[in-house]
Motif scaffolding. Structure first.
Motif, PDB file in Angstrom:
ATOM      1  N   TRP A 136     -26.988  -8.590  42.395  1.00 36.89           N
ATOM      2  CA  TRP A 136     -26.049  -7.551  41.976  1.00 36.89           C
ATOM      3  C   TRP A 136     -26.744  -6.385  41.285  1.00 36.89           C
ATOM      4  CZ3 TRP A 136     -21.293  -7.630  43.779  1.00 36.89           C
ATOM      5  CH2 TRP A 136     -20.698  -8.856  44.113  1.00 36.89           C
ATOM      6  N   LYS A 137     -28.043  -6.493  41.047  1.00 40.51           N
ATOM      7  CA  LYS A 137     -28.736  -5.495  40.223  1.00 40.51           C
ATOM      8  C   LYS A 137     -28.654  -4.085  40.810  1.00 40.51           C
ATOM      9  CE  LYS A 137     -31.279  -4.765  36.524  1.00 40.51           C
ATOM     10  NZ  LYS A 137     -31.537  -3.343  36.619  1.00 40.51           N
ATOM     11  N   THR A 138     -28.747  -3.968  42.127  1.00 41.98           N
ATOM     12  CA  THR A 138     -28.683  -2.641  42.746  1.00 41.98           C
ATOM     13  C   THR A 138     -27.362  -1.954  42.436  1.00 41.98           C
ATOM     14  OG1 THR A 138     -30.132  -3.354  44.544  1.00 41.98           O
ATOM     15  CG2 THR A 138     -28.845  -1.365  44.904  1.00 41.98           C
ATOM     16  N   LEU A 139     -26.287  -2.719  42.474  1.00 43.66           N
ATOM     17  CA  LEU A 139     -24.976  -2.165  42.134  1.00 43.66           C
ATOM     18  C   LEU A 139     -24.926  -1.778  40.660  1.00 43.66           C
ATOM     19  CD1 LEU A 139     -22.000  -1.571  42.828  1.00 43.66           C
ATOM     20  CD2 LEU A 139     -21.505  -3.972  42.319  1.00 43.66           C
ATOM     21  N   ALA A 140     -25.408  -2.661  39.807  1.00 45.28           N
ATOM     22  CA  ALA A 140     -25.369  -2.403  38.366  1.00 45.28           C
ATOM     23  C   ALA A 140     -26.206  -1.190  37.988  1.00 45.28           C
ATOM     24  CB  ALA A 140     -25.857  -3.635  37.608  1.00 45.28           C
ATOM     25  N   ASP A 141     -27.328  -0.991  38.671  1.00 46.75           N
ATOM     26  CA  ASP A 141     -28.237   0.107  38.328  1.00 46.75           C
ATOM     27  C   ASP A 141     -27.598   1.477  38.501  1.00 46.75           C
ATOM     28  OD1 ASP A 141     -30.274  -1.547  37.575  1.00 46.75           O
ATOM     29  OD2 ASP A 141     -31.470  -1.283  39.400  1.00 46.75           O
ATOM     30  N   GLN A 142     -26.571   1.567  39.320  1.00 47.27           N
ATOM     31  CA  GLN A 142     -25.951   2.867  39.566  1.00 47.27           C
ATOM     32  C   GLN A 142     -25.454   3.511  38.282  1.00 47.27           C
ATOM     33  OE1 GLN A 142     -23.176   2.981  42.949  1.00 47.27           O
ATOM     34  NE2 GLN A 142     -23.999   1.012  43.586  1.00 47.27           N
ATOM     35  N   TRP A 143     -24.952   2.707  37.358  1.00 50.78           N
ATOM     36  CA  TRP A 143     -24.473   3.292  36.103  1.00 50.78           C
ATOM     37  C   TRP A 143     -25.183   2.739  34.867  1.00 50.78           C
ATOM     38  CZ3 TRP A 143     -21.082   0.334  39.201  1.00 50.78           C
ATOM     39  CH2 TRP A 143     -20.787  -0.941  38.730  1.00 50.78           C
ATOM     40  N   ASN A 144     -25.943   1.668  35.020  1.00 48.22           N
ATOM     41  CA  ASN A 144     -26.614   1.067  33.864  1.00 48.22           C
ATOM     42  C   ASN A 144     -28.025   1.584  33.619  1.00 48.22           C
ATOM     43  OD1 ASN A 144     -24.562  -0.637  33.062  1.00 48.22           O
ATOM     44  ND2 ASN A 144     -25.453  -2.489  33.913  1.00 48.22           N
ATOM     45  N   LEU A 145     -28.765   1.826  34.693  1.00 50.98           N
ATOM     46  CA  LEU A 145     -30.205   2.006  34.548  1.00 50.98           C
ATOM     47  C   LEU A 145     -30.586   3.252  33.750  1.00 50.98           C
ATOM     48  CD1 LEU A 145     -32.980   0.921  35.115  1.00 50.98           C
ATOM     49  CD2 LEU A 145     -32.933   2.045  37.358  1.00 50.98           C
ATOM     50  N   ALA A 146     -30.088   4.409  34.151  1.00 53.93           N
ATOM     51  CA  ALA A 146     -30.505   5.650  33.483  1.00 53.93           C
ATOM     52  C   ALA A 146     -30.180   5.663  31.986  1.00 53.93           C
ATOM     53  CB  ALA A 146     -29.889   6.857  34.184  1.00 53.93           C
ATOM     54  N   PRO A 147     -28.931   5.394  31.595  1.00 53.92           N
ATOM     55  CA  PRO A 147     -28.656   5.427  30.152  1.00 53.92           C
ATOM     56  C   PRO A 147     -29.397   4.349  29.375  1.00 53.92           C
ATOM     57  CG  PRO A 147     -26.751   4.596  31.348  1.00 53.92           C
ATOM     58  CD  PRO A 147     -27.705   5.127  32.371  1.00 53.92           C
ATOM     59  N   SER A 148     -29.670   3.215  30.026  1.00 52.14           N
ATOM     60  CA  SER A 148     -30.415   2.151  29.346  1.00 52.14           C
ATOM     61  C   SER A 148     -31.859   2.571  29.101  1.00 52.14           C
ATOM     62  CB  SER A 148     -30.378   0.862  30.166  1.00 52.14           C
ATOM     63  OG  SER A 148     -29.059   0.357  30.256  1.00 52.14           O
ATOM     64  N   LEU A 149     -32.481   3.186  30.097  1.00 53.62           N
ATOM     65  CA  LEU A 149     -33.864   3.645  29.933  1.00 53.62           C
ATOM     66  C   LEU A 149     -33.965   4.702  28.837  1.00 53.62           C
ATOM     67  CD1 LEU A 149     -34.940   3.909  33.676  1.00 53.62           C
ATOM     68  CD2 LEU A 149     -35.813   2.271  31.990  1.00 53.62           C
ATOM     69  N   LYS A 150     -33.032   5.630  28.836  1.00 50.10           N
ATOM     70  CA  LYS A 150     -33.055   6.678  27.810  1.00 50.10           C
ATOM     71  C   LYS A 150     -32.861   6.082  26.420  1.00 50.10           C
ATOM     72  CE  LYS A 150     -31.138  11.250  26.751  1.00 50.10           C
ATOM     73  NZ  LYS A 150     -30.635  11.038  25.380  1.00 50.10           N
ATOM     74  N   ARG A 151     -31.922   5.159  26.315  1.00 47.84           N
ATOM     75  CA  ARG A 151     -31.676   4.557  25.004  1.00 47.84           C
ATOM     76  C   ARG A 151     -32.853   3.700  24.552  1.00 47.84           C
ATOM     77  NH1 ARG A 151     -30.563   5.698  20.475  1.00 47.84           N
ATOM     78  NH2 ARG A 151     -29.388   4.255  19.160  1.00 47.84           N
TER      79      ARG A 151
END
Length: 202
Positions: A136-151
């Motif tokens: 499921w990670k590819t789906l989750a990355d659509q909205w999780n990855l960028a803000p998580s990396l920045k934070r």
């Protein structure tokens, strides 16, 4: 809405869509009631979010709800925006067991842990969001990855861990370097932070 910070614009789109296609015109099990409850909660419309969530729970059997990440997310964000971060953490953690997207709540967990005053748990949640996951990670990355990396970059910077801050900021820039114009202020901010950190490392 999350990335652009335009709650008013998002609400106009949602309200317009629901005016054209009311929820009661859709089969109860196919209605995106939980997703809409999440969106209205994030946009600050708690009363509307509560009504949508209550309708969803009244029409969708609990056995089905337990398998849908959207239900946990709606409960979590509503709790967050009503000042109940502990309950939000519980909802997001329970969502890991959902069949529909077990990876989808890591970023949400991080936000909830921060608001609950648990920075170490928040950091671990953001690391999960930025790391490897299930199918499921590819789906989750659509909205999780960028803000998580920045934070993550911000948190490591605050802790004085320049190496990890630069690593996460760098991944964020690589992901968003060609982002829409509305998102470029965040890109410029991270570039400036990286420049400062790189100078300190030297």
């Amino acid at each position: 809405m999350v990335y652009r910070g335009d709650s008013a614009g998002a609400l106009r789109i949602l309200d317009s869509a629901l005016a054209r296609l009311p929820l009661d015109s859709v089969s109860p099990l196919d209605r995106p009631g939980a997703q809409l409850a999440s969106a209205y909660a994030v946009a600050g419309r708690q009363a509307r979010a509560r009504r949508l969530l209550a309708e969803y729970e009244a029409r969708v059997p609990e056995g089905i709800r337990r398998g849908r990440w959207e239900w946990y997310r709606a409960k979590g964000w509503l709790a967050l925006h009503e000042g109940r971060p502990g309950e939000a953490v519980t909802a997001f953690v329970q969502g890991r067991r959902a069949e529909s997207c077990s990876d989808c709540g890591a970023y949400d967990e991080g936000v909830a842990y921060e608001r609950a005053g648990k920075p170490d748990s928040a950091l671990a949640a953001y690391e999960r969001a930025a790391g490897r996951g299930t199918t499921w990670k590819t789906l989750a990355d659509q909205w999780n990855l960028a803000p998580s990396l920045k934070r993550l970059g911000e948190l490591y910077e605050a802790r004085g861990d320049r190496r990890r801050a630069l690593e996460n900021y760098g991944r964020f820039l690589e992901l968003w370097k060609k982002a829409d114009p509305e998102l470029q202020p965040a890109v410029r901010e991270v570039r400036e932070r990286m420049g400062t950190l790189a100078g300190e490392v030297k």
